[in-house]
Design an enzyme around this catalytic site. Sequence first.
Site, mmCIF file in Angstrom:
data_model
loop_
_atom_site.group_PDB
_atom_site.id
_atom_site.type_symbol
_atom_site.label_atom_id
_atom_site.label_comp_id
_atom_site.label_asym_id
_atom_site.label_seq_id
_atom_site.Cartn_x
_atom_site.Cartn_y
_atom_site.Cartn_z
ATOM 1 N N GLU A 74 6.147 11.664 -10.933
ATOM 2 C CA GLU A 74 5.131 10.831 -11.664
ATOM 3 C C GLU A 74 4.819 9.635 -10.217
ATOM 4 O OE1 GLU A 74 2.874 8.341 -13.126
ATOM 5 O OE2 GLU A 74 5.006 7.459 -14.086
ATOM 6 N N GLU B 217 -0.342 4.960 -4.228
ATOM 7 C CA GLU B 217 1.535 5.079 -3.542
ATOM 8 C C GLU B 217 0.980 7.025 -2.485
ATOM 9 O OE1 GLU B 217 4.780 5.474 -6.141
ATOM 10 O OE2 GLU B 217 3.613 4.739 -7.941
HETATM 11 C C1 LIG Z 1 5.696 5.154 -10.784
HETATM 12 S S1 LIG Z 1 7.227 5.064 -10.075
HETATM 13 C C2 LIG Z 1 7.888 6.275 -11.302
HETATM 14 C C3 LIG Z 1 9.430 6.456 -11.807
HETATM 15 C C4 LIG Z 1 9.893 7.752 -11.614
HETATM 16 N N1 LIG Z 1 9.043 8.663 -11.570
HETATM 17 C C5 LIG Z 1 9.431 7.845 -13.531
HETATM 18 O O1 LIG Z 1 8.471 8.364 -13.878
HETATM 19 O O2 LIG Z 1 10.342 6.844 -13.792
HETATM 20 C C6 LIG Z 1 7.149 5.732 -7.929
HETATM 21 C C7 LIG Z 1 8.099 5.925 -7.219
HETATM 22 O O3 LIG Z 1 8.430 6.809 -6.477
HETATM 23 C C8 LIG Z 1 8.514 6.855 -5.318
HETATM 24 N N2 LIG Z 1 7.941 7.817 -3.850
HETATM 25 C C9 LIG Z 1 6.341 7.555 -3.813
HETATM 26 N N3 LIG Z 1 5.908 8.352 -3.116
HETATM 27 C C10 LIG Z 1 7.071 9.153 -2.851
HETATM 28 C C11 LIG Z 1 7.219 9.842 -1.953
HETATM 29 N N4 LIG Z 1 6.282 10.584 -0.862
HETATM 30 N N5 LIG Z 1 7.948 10.397 -1.463
HETATM 31 C C12 LIG Z 1 9.495 9.586 -2.337
HETATM 32 N N6 LIG Z 1 9.010 8.807 -2.894
HETATM 33 C C13 LIG Z 1 8.267 8.471 -3.603
HETATM 34 C C14 LIG Z 1 8.076 4.843 -5.180
HETATM 35 O O4 LIG Z 1 8.788 4.856 -4.381
HETATM 36 C C15 LIG Z 1 8.074 4.793 -6.671
HETATM 37 O O5 LIG Z 1 10.263 4.667 -7.060
#
Ligand SMILES: C[S@@+](CC[C@H](N)C(=O)[O-])C[C@H]1O[C@@H](n2cnc3c(N)ncnc32)[C@H](O)[C@@H]1O
Length: 130
Positions: free
Chosen positions: A99, A108
């Site tokens: 997500e 992202e």
């Molecule tokens: C929108 S938040 C959602 C967090 C969690 N999945 C939720 O739904 O509550 C997205 C998170 O993904 C991390 N993120 C984005 N791209 C990523 C990647 N390629 N690898 C690891 N983490 C990532 C960001 O740092 C952020 O903390």
Amino acid sequence: MMRDSARNAAIEAAIASCNLTGKTVVEIGTGAGLPAMLFARHGARKVFTCEMDERIAAAAREIIRNNDLQDRIVVIAKSSRQAILDGDLPSAPDIIFTETLDSGVVGEGYESIAEDIRQVASFADDPDAT
Ligand SMILES: C[S@@+](CC[C@H](N)C(=O)[O-])C[C@H]1O[C@@H](n2cnc3c(N)ncnc32)[C@H](O)[C@@H]1O
């Protein structure tokens, strides 16, 4: 985001609809750990979740420990790309979840995340992959 009850309910409903007993899950983007904890609470055997922001990953580990789910959730403080390169993700996960969409829908770095999902999924086709 964590207070978006409609979002959280939709995620939980989707997770609850899966038969998770004994399953291995890979998540990209741990955040505070909500989806990872929902997967564990709904029966996943093990959840491997990667978070590229080290401070967020540390907070997630603490939240997961506070919920006594540290035995079933592994938080990898790396980007999904780095976790793949370092061999931190399991072969043949049953479920791959992310997500990481935002208000721009494909923010992202979603395209590189989609490529990482393809990579992790392709481990499943290779019985010799680690
Ligand atoms: C929108 S938040 C959602 C967090 C969690 N999945 C939720 O739904 O509550 C997205 C998170 O993904 C991390 N993120 C984005 N791209 C990523 C990647 N390629 N690898 C690891 N983490 C990532 C960001 O740092 C952020 O903390």
